[in-house]
Motif scaffolding. Structure first.
Motif, mmCIF file in Angstrom:
data_model
loop_
_atom_site.group_PDB
_atom_site.id
_atom_site.type_symbol
_atom_site.label_atom_id
_atom_site.label_comp_id
_atom_site.label_asym_id
_atom_site.label_seq_id
_atom_site.Cartn_x
_atom_site.Cartn_y
_atom_site.Cartn_z
ATOM 1 N N CYS A 136 110.842 -12.739 56.039
ATOM 2 C CA CYS A 136 110.685 -14.212 55.780
ATOM 3 C C CYS A 136 110.320 -14.787 57.268
ATOM 4 O O CYS A 136 109.492 -15.808 57.313
ATOM 5 C CB CYS A 136 111.836 -14.872 55.302
ATOM 6 N N MET A 137 110.864 -14.164 58.215
ATOM 7 C CA MET A 137 110.554 -14.739 59.468
ATOM 8 C C MET A 137 108.961 -14.355 59.973
ATOM 9 O O MET A 137 108.454 -15.234 60.472
ATOM 10 C CB MET A 137 111.583 -13.813 60.759
ATOM 11 N N LEU A 138 108.367 -12.995 59.496
ATOM 12 C CA LEU A 138 107.161 -13.000 59.654
ATOM 13 C C LEU A 138 106.264 -13.948 58.998
ATOM 14 O O LEU A 138 105.265 -14.542 59.508
ATOM 15 C CB LEU A 138 106.924 -11.474 59.358
ATOM 16 N N VAL A 139 106.831 -14.135 57.711
ATOM 17 C CA VAL A 139 105.990 -15.316 56.967
ATOM 18 C C VAL A 139 105.695 -16.670 57.736
ATOM 19 O O VAL A 139 104.851 -17.179 57.805
ATOM 20 C CB VAL A 139 106.362 -15.280 55.363
ATOM 21 N N PHE A 140 106.951 -16.950 58.111
ATOM 22 C CA PHE A 140 107.036 -18.263 58.784
ATOM 23 C C PHE A 140 106.234 -18.418 60.020
ATOM 24 O O PHE A 140 105.717 -19.123 60.138
ATOM 25 C CB PHE A 140 108.765 -18.446 59.302
ATOM 26 N N VAL A 141 106.157 -17.048 60.946
ATOM 27 C CA VAL A 141 105.382 -17.222 62.026
ATOM 28 C C VAL A 141 103.778 -17.361 61.682
ATOM 29 O O VAL A 141 103.109 -17.987 62.228
ATOM 30 C CB VAL A 141 105.536 -15.978 62.867
ATOM 31 N N VAL A 142 103.375 -16.629 60.369
ATOM 32 C CA VAL A 142 102.141 -16.876 60.109
ATOM 33 C C VAL A 142 101.753 -18.290 59.635
ATOM 34 O O VAL A 142 100.667 -18.669 59.810
ATOM 35 C CB VAL A 142 101.913 -15.744 58.829
ATOM 36 N N PHE A 143 102.526 -18.893 58.848
ATOM 37 C CA PHE A 143 102.328 -20.038 58.517
ATOM 38 C C PHE A 143 102.255 -21.227 59.857
ATOM 39 O O PHE A 143 101.239 -22.069 59.585
ATOM 40 C CB PHE A 143 103.735 -20.506 57.493
ATOM 41 N N GLY A 163 106.643 -23.415 56.026
ATOM 42 C CA GLY A 163 107.008 -22.485 56.785
ATOM 43 C C GLY A 163 108.451 -22.742 57.107
ATOM 44 O O GLY A 163 109.247 -21.862 57.491
ATOM 45 N N MET A 164 108.929 -23.939 56.938
ATOM 46 C CA MET A 164 110.299 -24.443 57.114
ATOM 47 C C MET A 164 111.039 -23.802 56.009
ATOM 48 O O MET A 164 112.356 -23.324 56.132
ATOM 49 C CB MET A 164 110.486 -26.162 56.966
ATOM 50 N N PHE A 165 110.494 -23.700 54.795
ATOM 51 C CA PHE A 165 111.112 -23.196 53.569
ATOM 52 C C PHE A 165 111.591 -21.556 53.869
ATOM 53 O O PHE A 165 112.528 -21.097 53.660
ATOM 54 C CB PHE A 165 110.137 -23.274 52.463
ATOM 55 N N PHE A 166 110.586 -20.786 54.417
ATOM 56 C CA PHE A 166 110.764 -19.372 54.830
ATOM 57 C C PHE A 166 111.599 -19.212 55.775
ATOM 58 O O PHE A 166 112.286 -18.262 56.436
ATOM 59 C CB PHE A 166 109.299 -18.703 55.061
#
Length: 249
Positions: A136-143, A163-166
């Protein structure tokens, strides 16, 4: 020199993985042929090599079950369930193995916050929730990176919200993982491996007998004292037994 050491470490790692893979295949083949002792030997070698997984413990449980070795069968099913909480195959086979035990102890009921927390987080183990947090943190960084380079207002808004959701999911998963790990460390369980054990009122071989347990019984360890452990049963009964009579989960 450092590069050479690193290269040897990588080669050793790949060699170990290949060896464990060969052992796993050989164990599965032996199990399929009904050679359960050989299968157990190969599965146990995988664990001795430092590799552990729900699949290995589950297969070990099945192999011991076929040989009517109840205590190790239950032990490995329990270990598999720790690594793969909620797995229906493990739960069902563990139930079959428990039915072969002599002591009808029942299962400890989780109450209050602990019970609600356990029942609602069975999808993953503690380490599993940690990996969910990392993902989830990696997805957040991508977003956030895409948000930073985007020029369209609507897209930036959607990317920010996503991003905030992830990010929230990552934090929540990490908290769940750490909480599960702490709860597991606070609750130490073990399986009785001796055929029959006299549980004493005190940590001494000459003390009075409190009750008797048999192989396969699952107990909660509440205290250690000079080679003895105090155990607690689901009904609240307590007593002392020598530590070598049980195997900790």
């Amino acid at each position: 020199m450092k590069k050479l050491i690193f290269l040897f470490a990588v080669l050793f790692s790949f060699t170990g993985m290949a060896q464990n893979s060969q052992l796993f295949e050989a164990a599965n083949k032996a199990y399929g042929a009904g050679n359960y002792e050989e299968a157990i030997e190969n599965y146990e070698q995988i664990l001795a090599n430092g590799k552990t997984s729900a699949e290995v413990h589950y297969n070990l449980g099945n192999a011991y079950y076929k040989l009517n070795d109840i205590a190790p069968s239950i032990y490995h099913y329990e270990k598999a369930l720790q690594l793969a909480p909620g797995d229906e195959d493990v739960i069902n086979n563990l139930s079959f193995a428990r039915n072969m035990t002599i002591d009808a102890l029942g299962q400890e009921e989780s109450k209050g916050f602990y019970g609600i927390f356990e029942s609602s987080t069975t999808a993953f183990s503690a380490s599993g929730w940690g990996w969910v947090a990392v993902f989830c943190m990696l997805v957040f960084v991508v977003f956030i990176l895409v948000y930073y380079f985007s020029n369209r207002t609507l897209v930036k808004r959607l990317l920010f919200i996503s991003g905030m959701f992830f990010l929230v999911l990552a934090i929540a998963s990490a908290v769940i993982g750490f909480t599960k790990q702490d709860l597991q460390q606070d609750s130490t369980y073990a399986i009785v491996f001796s055929e029959e054990v006299e549980v004493k009122t005190e940590p001494s071989p000459v003390s009075e007998e409190a009750f008797t347990l048999h192989e396969g019984a699952k107990v909660k360890i509440t205290e250690d004292f000079q080679g003895w452990v105090e155990i607690e049963l689901p009904n609240g009964s307590r007593g002392w037994m020598e530590e070598n009579e049980v195997r900790r989960l």
